[in-house]
Write a protein that holds these residues in place. Sequence first.
Motif, PDB file in Angstrom:
ATOM      1  N   LEU A 148      -1.445  12.931  -0.044  1.00  0.00           N
ATOM      2  CA  LEU A 148      -0.454  12.691  -1.144  1.00  0.00           C
ATOM      3  C   LEU A 148       0.548  13.767  -1.256  1.00  0.00           C
ATOM      4  O   LEU A 148       1.829  13.550  -1.421  1.00  0.00           O
ATOM      5  CB  LEU A 148      -1.095  12.495  -2.360  1.00  0.00           C
ATOM      6  CG  LEU A 148      -1.729  10.814  -2.363  1.00  0.00           C
ATOM      7  CD1 LEU A 148      -2.556  10.665  -3.711  1.00  0.00           C
ATOM      8  CD2 LEU A 148      -0.866   9.823  -2.113  1.00  0.00           C
ATOM      9  N   GLU A 176       1.685   6.450  -6.826  1.00  0.00           N
ATOM     10  CA  GLU A 176       0.551   7.547  -7.355  1.00  0.00           C
ATOM     11  C   GLU A 176       0.947   8.803  -7.066  1.00  0.00           C
ATOM     12  O   GLU A 176       0.425   9.614  -7.860  1.00  0.00           O
ATOM     13  CB  GLU A 176      -0.702   6.745  -6.674  1.00  0.00           C
ATOM     14  CG  GLU A 176      -1.952   7.319  -6.942  1.00  0.00           C
ATOM     15  CD  GLU A 176      -3.459   7.069  -6.376  1.00  0.00           C
ATOM     16  OE1 GLU A 176      -3.313   6.446  -5.289  1.00  0.00           O
ATOM     17  OE2 GLU A 176      -4.259   7.817  -6.714  1.00  0.00           O
ATOM     18  N   SER A 177       1.711   9.276  -6.002  1.00  0.00           N
ATOM     19  CA  SER A 177       2.028  10.713  -6.152  1.00  0.00           C
ATOM     20  C   SER A 177       2.965  10.927  -7.148  1.00  0.00           C
ATOM     21  O   SER A 177       2.720  12.109  -7.706  1.00  0.00           O
ATOM     22  CB  SER A 177       2.580  10.995  -4.511  1.00  0.00           C
ATOM     23  OG  SER A 177       1.867  10.582  -3.479  1.00  0.00           O
ATOM     24  N   LEU A 212       0.533  11.042 -10.262  1.00  0.00           N
ATOM     25  CA  LEU A 212      -0.324  12.249 -10.104  1.00  0.00           C
ATOM     26  C   LEU A 212       0.562  13.520 -10.797  1.00  0.00           C
ATOM     27  O   LEU A 212       0.257  14.557 -11.427  1.00  0.00           O
ATOM     28  CB  LEU A 212      -0.872  12.525  -8.895  1.00  0.00           C
ATOM     29  CG  LEU A 212      -2.083  11.565  -8.812  1.00  0.00           C
ATOM     30  CD1 LEU A 212      -2.483  11.656  -7.279  1.00  0.00           C
ATOM     31  CD2 LEU A 212      -3.349  12.092  -9.578  1.00  0.00           C
ATOM     32  N   ARG A 243       0.920  -1.158  -0.360  1.00  0.00           N
ATOM     33  CA  ARG A 243      -0.005  -0.062   0.023  1.00  0.00           C
ATOM     34  C   ARG A 243       0.907   1.352  -0.160  1.00  0.00           C
ATOM     35  O   ARG A 243       0.479   2.275  -0.544  1.00  0.00           O
ATOM     36  CB  ARG A 243      -0.824  -0.021   1.166  1.00  0.00           C
ATOM     37  CG  ARG A 243      -1.740  -0.968   1.208  1.00  0.00           C
ATOM     38  CD  ARG A 243      -2.530  -1.365   2.639  1.00  0.00           C
ATOM     39  NE  ARG A 243      -3.536  -0.373   3.052  1.00  0.00           N
ATOM     40  CZ  ARG A 243      -4.754  -0.562   2.624  1.00  0.00           C
ATOM     41  NH1 ARG A 243      -5.296  -1.301   1.775  1.00  0.00           N
ATOM     42  NH2 ARG A 243      -5.568   0.491   3.048  1.00  0.00           N
ATOM     43  N   ASP A 244       1.972   1.299   0.721  1.00  0.00           N
ATOM     44  CA  ASP A 244       2.810   2.392   0.977  1.00  0.00           C
ATOM     45  C   ASP A 244       3.411   2.577  -0.429  1.00  0.00           C
ATOM     46  O   ASP A 244       3.410   3.678  -0.848  1.00  0.00           O
ATOM     47  CB  ASP A 244       4.040   2.004   2.065  1.00  0.00           C
ATOM     48  CG  ASP A 244       4.746   3.203   2.333  1.00  0.00           C
ATOM     49  OD1 ASP A 244       4.193   4.426   2.783  1.00  0.00           O
ATOM     50  OD2 ASP A 244       6.017   3.459   2.079  1.00  0.00           O
ATOM     51  N   ARG A 260       4.407   8.061   5.591  1.00  0.00           N
ATOM     52  CA  ARG A 260       4.044   6.677   5.649  1.00  0.00           C
ATOM     53  C   ARG A 260       2.593   6.758   6.271  1.00  0.00           C
ATOM     54  O   ARG A 260       1.591   6.155   5.601  1.00  0.00           O
ATOM     55  CB  ARG A 260       4.951   5.792   6.378  1.00  0.00           C
ATOM     56  CG  ARG A 260       4.891   4.385   6.057  1.00  0.00           C
ATOM     57  CD  ARG A 260       5.369   3.521   6.992  1.00  0.00           C
ATOM     58  NE  ARG A 260       4.423   2.746   8.087  1.00  0.00           N
ATOM     59  CZ  ARG A 260       3.543   2.191   7.818  1.00  0.00           C
ATOM     60  NH1 ARG A 260       3.396   1.837   6.232  1.00  0.00           N
ATOM     61  NH2 ARG A 260       2.581   1.420   8.575  1.00  0.00           N
ATOM     62  N   ARG A 302       0.371   8.213   3.472  1.00  0.00           N
ATOM     63  CA  ARG A 302       0.161   7.350   2.585  1.00  0.00           C
ATOM     64  C   ARG A 302      -0.981   6.385   2.975  1.00  0.00           C
ATOM     65  O   ARG A 302      -1.766   5.841   1.920  1.00  0.00           O
ATOM     66  CB  ARG A 302       1.647   6.790   1.844  1.00  0.00           C
ATOM     67  CG  ARG A 302       2.476   7.833   1.102  1.00  0.00           C
ATOM     68  CD  ARG A 302       3.253   7.215   0.417  1.00  0.00           C
ATOM     69  NE  ARG A 302       4.500   6.665   1.206  1.00  0.00           N
ATOM     70  CZ  ARG A 302       5.528   7.138   1.415  1.00  0.00           C
ATOM     71  NH1 ARG A 302       5.832   8.371   0.860  1.00  0.00           N
ATOM     72  NH2 ARG A 302       6.514   6.883   2.302  1.00  0.00           N
ATOM     73  N   GLU A 303      -0.688   5.728   4.100  1.00  0.00           N
ATOM     74  CA  GLU A 303      -1.833   4.671   4.566  1.00  0.00           C
ATOM     75  C   GLU A 303      -3.065   5.413   4.524  1.00  0.00           C
ATOM     76  O   GLU A 303      -4.217   4.768   4.144  1.00  0.00           O
ATOM     77  CB  GLU A 303      -1.445   4.245   6.028  1.00  0.00           C
ATOM     78  CG  GLU A 303      -2.372   3.182   6.337  1.00  0.00           C
ATOM     79  CD  GLU A 303      -2.815   2.132   5.394  1.00  0.00           C
ATOM     80  OE1 GLU A 303      -1.918   1.524   4.736  1.00  0.00           O
ATOM     81  OE2 GLU A 303      -3.875   1.850   5.393  1.00  0.00           O
ATOM     82  N   THR A 342       0.886   4.108  -3.006  1.00  0.00           N
ATOM     83  CA  THR A 342       0.722   5.350  -2.770  1.00  0.00           C
ATOM     84  C   THR A 342       1.684   6.431  -3.340  1.00  0.00           C
ATOM     85  O   THR A 342       1.534   7.197  -3.777  1.00  0.00           O
ATOM     86  CB  THR A 342      -0.080   5.697  -1.389  1.00  0.00           C
ATOM     87  OG1 THR A 342       0.662   5.000  -0.492  1.00  0.00           O
ATOM     88  CG2 THR A 342      -1.488   5.402  -1.352  1.00  0.00           C
ATOM     89  N   ASP A 343       3.041   5.873  -2.973  1.00  0.00           N
ATOM     90  CA  ASP A 343       4.060   6.590  -3.182  1.00  0.00           C
ATOM     91  C   ASP A 343       4.163   6.986  -4.735  1.00  0.00           C
ATOM     92  O   ASP A 343       4.349   7.900  -5.304  1.00  0.00           O
ATOM     93  CB  ASP A 343       5.385   5.819  -2.455  1.00  0.00           C
ATOM     94  CG  ASP A 343       6.667   6.750  -2.706  1.00  0.00           C
ATOM     95  OD1 ASP A 343       6.288   7.997  -2.893  1.00  0.00           O
ATOM     96  OD2 ASP A 343       7.647   6.291  -2.799  1.00  0.00           O
ATOM     97  N   ALA A 382      -3.910   7.869   2.514  1.00  0.00           N
ATOM     98  CA  ALA A 382      -4.647   7.752   1.284  1.00  0.00           C
ATOM     99  C   ALA A 382      -5.070   6.493   0.614  1.00  0.00           C
ATOM    100  O   ALA A 382      -5.960   6.583  -0.083  1.00  0.00           O
ATOM    101  CB  ALA A 382      -3.362   8.573   0.264  1.00  0.00           C
ATOM    102  N   ALA A 383      -4.501   5.504   0.992  1.00  0.00           N
ATOM    103  CA  ALA A 383      -4.839   4.075   0.718  1.00  0.00           C
ATOM    104  C   ALA A 383      -6.218   3.923   1.231  1.00  0.00           C
ATOM    105  O   ALA A 383      -7.008   3.470   0.244  1.00  0.00           O
ATOM    106  CB  ALA A 383      -3.712   3.056   1.049  1.00  0.00           C
ATOM    107  N   THR A 384      -6.535   4.102   2.449  1.00  0.00           N
ATOM    108  CA  THR A 384      -7.810   3.934   2.981  1.00  0.00           C
ATOM    109  C   THR A 384      -8.907   4.767   2.308  1.00  0.00           C
ATOM    110  O   THR A 384      -9.988   4.469   2.032  1.00  0.00           O
ATOM    111  CB  THR A 384      -7.842   4.062   4.552  1.00  0.00           C
ATOM    112  OG1 THR A 384      -6.561   3.441   5.166  1.00  0.00           O
ATOM    113  CG2 THR A 384      -9.002   4.066   5.514  1.00  0.00           C
ATOM    114  N   SER A 441       3.168  13.870   1.756  1.00  0.00           N
ATOM    115  CA  SER A 441       3.967  12.880   2.128  1.00  0.00           C
ATOM    116  C   SER A 441       4.822  13.116   1.100  1.00  0.00           C
ATOM    117  O   SER A 441       6.031  12.932   1.408  1.00  0.00           O
ATOM    118  CB  SER A 441       3.183  11.697   2.258  1.00  0.00           C
ATOM    119  OG  SER A 441       2.508  11.449   1.033  1.00  0.00           O
ATOM    120  N   HIS A 442       4.484  13.343  -0.218  1.00  0.00           N
ATOM    121  CA  HIS A 442       5.598  13.147  -1.210  1.00  0.00           C
ATOM    122  C   HIS A 442       6.546  14.447  -1.209  1.00  0.00           C
ATOM    123  O   HIS A 442       7.864  14.354  -1.148  1.00  0.00           O
ATOM    124  CB  HIS A 442       4.783  13.353  -2.856  1.00  0.00           C
ATOM    125  CG  HIS A 442       5.481  13.026  -4.073  1.00  0.00           C
ATOM    126  ND1 HIS A 442       6.313  11.833  -3.979  1.00  0.00           N
ATOM    127  CD2 HIS A 442       5.843  13.575  -4.981  1.00  0.00           C
ATOM    128  CE1 HIS A 442       7.133  11.733  -4.908  1.00  0.00           C
ATOM    129  NE2 HIS A 442       7.074  12.953  -5.673  1.00  0.00           N
TER     130      HIS A 442
END
Lengths: 406, 364
Positions: free
Chosen positions: B301, A301-302, A305, A294-295, B350, B353-354, A298-299, B356-358, B304-305
């Motif tokens: 997102l 995906e950032s 995007l 999941r981490d 982290r 990001r979790e 999403t990383d 965002a996953a949820t 975190s990024h």
Amino acid sequence: MNLSYSEAYQAFRAEVRAFLTANWTDADRASDPAPDPVKASLGSVVRADPRASEFRRQAIAAGYLYRQVPRRYGGAEQPADTLKATIITEEFKRAKAPAEILGQGPSMLVPTLLAHGTEEQRERFVEPTLLGQIRWCQGYSEPGAGSDLASLRASGVLDGDHWLVNGQKTWTSNAAEAKWMFALIRTEPGAPKHDGITYMLIDMKTPGIEVRPLRQLNGAAHFSEVFFTDVRVPRTSIVGERGRGWSVSRSTLKAERALIGNAGFARQIFDGTLALAQLTEVRGRKAIEDAVIRDRLTDLESRLLAAELNGYRLLTTNARGEDPGIFSLVAKLHTSTLFYDIARLAMDISSDRGLLAPGEPTAPFSGMLFEPYMTYYALAIGGGAPNIQRNVIGERGLGLPRDARL
Amino acid sequence: MDFGLSSEQTLLSDTVGRWTESECKSTRIRQIVESSDGHDRDLWASLGKIGVPGLLIPEVHGGAGLDVLDLALVAEQFGRGCVPGPFLGHAMATSALIAADHSQACARWLPPAATGEKILAFALGEEIGTWEPAQVGTSFHEGGLHGLKPLVAGAEIADALIVVARDSEGPGLWLVERDAPGLTTTPLSGSDGTRRVAALRFDGTPAQKIASGTSAAERARDLGLVLLAADAFGGAWRCLEMTRDYALTREQFGQTIAHFQGVKHQLADLTTALAPACSLWWYAAHALDQIPEQAPRHAALAKSHLTEIFDDTVRTSIELHGGIGFTFEYDLQLWFRRALFDRAYLGEARYHRERAATLAGWPA
């Protein structure tokens, strides 16, 4: 900043959808093998049968495809409108209808001909290229001329009304299927290396051309070596002036970087990888439920995007006539690296089954995600290997000194 | 469709950029960092003159009534200039107050907050690494607030606090004034001297309830995430430029180190990671303004990024500077500390990001 779809755009979407419903039927869809956008990017899968050409002509007439290409050369000649372009892409994808061909011909040669070609060349080549009826390969790289492309040696000597071409090209995508090649040929052997090159259009059926497929590390053979032995090319079959081919080719390379920098391929492989994570069970648990997966998803995906939204930014600066600067220079390196990292995650999700080859039915997704993992190398190296991109970003984008060049 | 800044937004960004260059030179930043409360009243008053404290506040309450994207452009310039002060907490608290829409509290607090005469702070997180309004334990009962907020930005100098707490009806927002009885403020020693944090303890502290539910607090939290992302982008860009400029002047082996391809390629890689990510915080800010249903996920997102990229950029910048980059005298250390704060405050990468996953609905 305004990303909303106004009523006018909602009406435009309805219009596109109605056009597709009327002109691209279930029967048409059924006859179309699902196009692979990754392969299409390399020009290897293009549906260009008569039915697809007929449909593309209708879509061009309606103003939906090749919007930047003038009508007199077979394009739709529409004012630049990034939102309309996005709507068209989305709706054509939804309807699985033949869209613009993303190969080297339409994406690289056509812009070059529009900028530097003669009237006769444009009339002869542009429309059939847009419709996929003439497929092109690119004759740039040689065994001794890769990143230092301008050191190329394939030679053309004028002999009456023809150029006599001798030499070798390599890493030529789709040379076996292409009808024509656009090539860089040294015609002025005494001139400084950048000044002695001519941009030539070569009919692949000309006697003296030999194509030998090159097997890649993934086992496929998209590439070939092409050998020229006393190949006679008509004197008029050059684009731009004699000896000016280097600057003519620069516009084509820019188009290639833009093609590979497009985030669409990365989105496709990300969506596939996300689906893979939701379907694949490893050690009794769905991959998507794993915190590390999941981490990483999403990383990535950032980054995806960022690539997509940066693409919107570039379209906006383009529409406004502003200079996109460094935001454009980084796109190719950013997207190709992202593509690899997504593909690598797909391999990790596949766990030990990742070693199975494409087409093996017991592999997740029949091993089809193995292909993009390999395709990365083509994306990264085509149009300039990563370190060449880094030089461009450092020198043109950050104002750092140029590397020594001989 | 247009994904770019308006001419007004470019002007705002340029104005704030010029302000940081003239008002916030590194000697002044260093003085503020070494001061006891990290707050330079003249600097804050000067910001009040150009309207920054009230940028989001509706015009009816004396503010500029601008958008989150405008405020994020200010945050970008603040990251770029390493501007010290209570900007972040004040922005989150005013956003919560505006969203709470409590007429009496808004009328009393928004006009002085708009000029900067009064400073607000926003108290949300409690348990380590948790920034969900629905999960707070601080509670209002027997006429007062009870609980602990261990990490509140700008709390020491705030005139009022917007506190996320709960009562018998569930979570909500309370307003607490600086001199309220039963409020203990303990300044903490943080790595980043430009944004101070304090622990707040409530022992039956009188408070005014200004909203029920979690939506105002979530919006303020998401705004904070976007502002940190923008700050990180501005800070990273500044580090990149400092390092580029250093490489163009530092000579070793008989030439400037910018001539070395290793240096050039590291700078190119930093730029490649950083430049496209600008669009992430632009979009997250725009979502808070126009597409609220997408805002929580995009804010997570972006935060975190960008904050991780800031950290990476600082690291490579210091490495490329060599020994000088590792000294207290050289200004790079200010951004090194700034990056630590951006990365940690409101939760690490982290965690978001979790989230965002949820928020995407992926089964856990």
